[in-house]
Design a protein around this motif. Structure first.
Motif, PDB file in Angstrom:
ATOM      1  N   PHE A 156       6.308  11.454  46.552  1.00 38.60           N
ATOM      2  CA  PHE A 156       5.393  12.469  47.054  1.00 38.60           C
ATOM      3  C   PHE A 156       6.052  13.350  48.105  1.00 38.60           C
ATOM      4  N   PHE A 160       4.889   0.838  45.690  1.00 37.53           N
ATOM      5  CA  PHE A 160       4.169   1.636  46.689  1.00 37.53           C
ATOM      6  C   PHE A 160       5.115   2.570  47.441  1.00 37.53           C
ATOM      7  N   THR A 161       6.218   2.007  47.934  1.00 39.37           N
ATOM      8  CA  THR A 161       7.119   2.797  48.779  1.00 39.37           C
ATOM      9  C   THR A 161       7.870   3.853  47.959  1.00 39.37           C
ATOM     10  N   ILE A 185      -1.705   9.464  49.468  1.00 47.11           N
ATOM     11  CA  ILE A 185      -1.384  10.088  48.179  1.00 47.11           C
ATOM     12  C   ILE A 185      -2.541  10.930  47.643  1.00 47.11           C
ATOM     13  N   ILE A 192       6.609   5.453  45.433  1.00 44.95           N
ATOM     14  CA  ILE A 192       5.641   6.525  45.226  1.00 44.95           C
ATOM     15  C   ILE A 192       5.556   7.429  46.454  1.00 44.95           C
ATOM     16  N   MET A 193       5.619   6.842  47.640  1.00 43.73           N
ATOM     17  CA  MET A 193       5.599   7.653  48.853  1.00 43.73           C
ATOM     18  C   MET A 193       6.808   8.573  48.909  1.00 43.73           C
ATOM     19  N   PRO A 212      -0.232   4.466  51.541  1.00 37.90           N
ATOM     20  CA  PRO A 212      -0.097   5.279  50.322  1.00 37.90           C
ATOM     21  C   PRO A 212      -1.429   5.496  49.609  1.00 37.90           C
ATOM     22  N   CYS A 213      -2.326   4.509  49.636  1.00 40.41           N
ATOM     23  CA  CYS A 213      -3.627   4.640  48.967  1.00 40.41           C
ATOM     24  C   CYS A 213      -4.449   5.771  49.569  1.00 40.41           C
ATOM     25  N   TRP A 230      -2.594  12.388  39.290  1.00 38.44           N
ATOM     26  CA  TRP A 230      -2.460  11.549  40.479  1.00 38.44           C
ATOM     27  C   TRP A 230      -3.822  10.995  40.891  1.00 38.44           C
TER      28      TRP A 230
END
Length: 293
Positions: A132, A125-126, A180, A128-129, A176-177, A197
């Protein structure tokens, strides 16, 4: 301090302030022990308890290892910076670790083993942040945010483990959900194939629905498969779509957001329908005139 750096510090300060306020004004969220009571608890073969919930984690291993290899194999994903390389590598490493952590948890579901299920997920999760932020906001800021974000994710797991409070972990998982998909739609991308995405977000949302409907799905399928097993399979599609995106994408020559592209398509569609309507009216008038003569 220049304006851009000041804005970044203000953004981080606002994020921290919001988190502190949430921690002060919201009650603690303890782990519900019913969470471990899954619908499908069958031992089907090889003496593996909760068999399908365990083996349905296998796709995470293959997708994660494949993505990790392609991050470094002959520049296959064409990652343009070290920040991207480290962030994507950490993401696919987290996905690979999910296969082991989640399998370990489902062999004997309890709070102690759940730590090893959630820890690799927070890494994914982190990461992916950070990716982004690199792609959509600022490359340097995103690269620098990778380590703090991953550490914050790990601390959220430790906080829950020691204080039985899921609030920090909920922030790490659900921010993030929300962020993103919004960022994917609103902020102009650095690369093409940005819609992947949204496919990934869609599969993750479906996975959460299946997780919530674990027992109803087990009943609806006449005890063939549970919602939690399907959740694993759908969640594994998230890194699949992201790996496909990495393999296909190129630098976006004109950085236009998906929202702007959708607006242009909508306007074009309306104009096309309007022209078709005008054509029909003209043809109808012509036919009417001919009939009158």
């Amino acid at each position: 301090m220049d304006v851009s750096r000041r804005k970044k510090w203000v953004a981080w300060a606002v994020a921290v302030a919001i988190f502190v306020v949430l921690m002060v004004v919201t009650p603690a969220i303890p782990q519900n022990e019913d969470y471990h009571d899954f619908a499908d608890q069958r031992t089907l073969f090889l003496g593996i308890p909760n068999t399908l919930n365990v083996i349905s984690n296998i796709p995470f291993f293959f997708v994660g290892v494949t993505g990790l290899i392609l991050c470094h194999y002959k520049d296959y994903f064409r990652l343009s910076s070290q920040g991207e390389l480290w962030s994507w590598s950490l993401f696919f490493a987290g996905v690979t670790a999910v296969a082991f952590g989640s399998s370990y948890y489902h062999l004997n579901p309890n709070d102690a083993t759940l730590v090893w299920d959630r820890l690799p997920m927070t890494i994914a999760f982190t990461s992916i942040m950070a990716i982004f932020i690199i792609e959509r906001v600022d490359e340097r800021a995103g690269a620098k945010s990778l380590a703090p974000l991953v550490i914050a994710g790990g601390l959220s797991i430790l906080y829950w483990s020691y204080f039985d409070d899921l609030r920090p972990y909920a922030v790490v998982q659900f921010v993030p959900c929300i962020a993103i998909p919004v960022m994917a739609i609103v902020i102009p991308p650095m690369y093409t194939h940005s819609s992947y995405w949204l496919w990934a977000a869609g599969f993750y949302l479906l996975a959460k629905v299946e997780e919530a409907a674990d027992k109803p799905i087990y009943r609806w399928t006449h005890q063939i498969v549970s919602g939690h097993t399907l959740k694993h399979l759908c969640a594994a599609m998230v890194p699949v779509f992201l790996a496909l995106m990495l393999a296909k994408r190129t630098i976006e020559p004109e950085r236009v957001s998906l929202l702007q592209k959708w607006k242009v398509k909508l306007i074009t569609l309306r104009e096309s329908r309007s022209k078709d309507g005008d054509t029909i009216d003209v043809n109808y008038s012509a036919v009417s005139n001919t009939s009158d003569q």
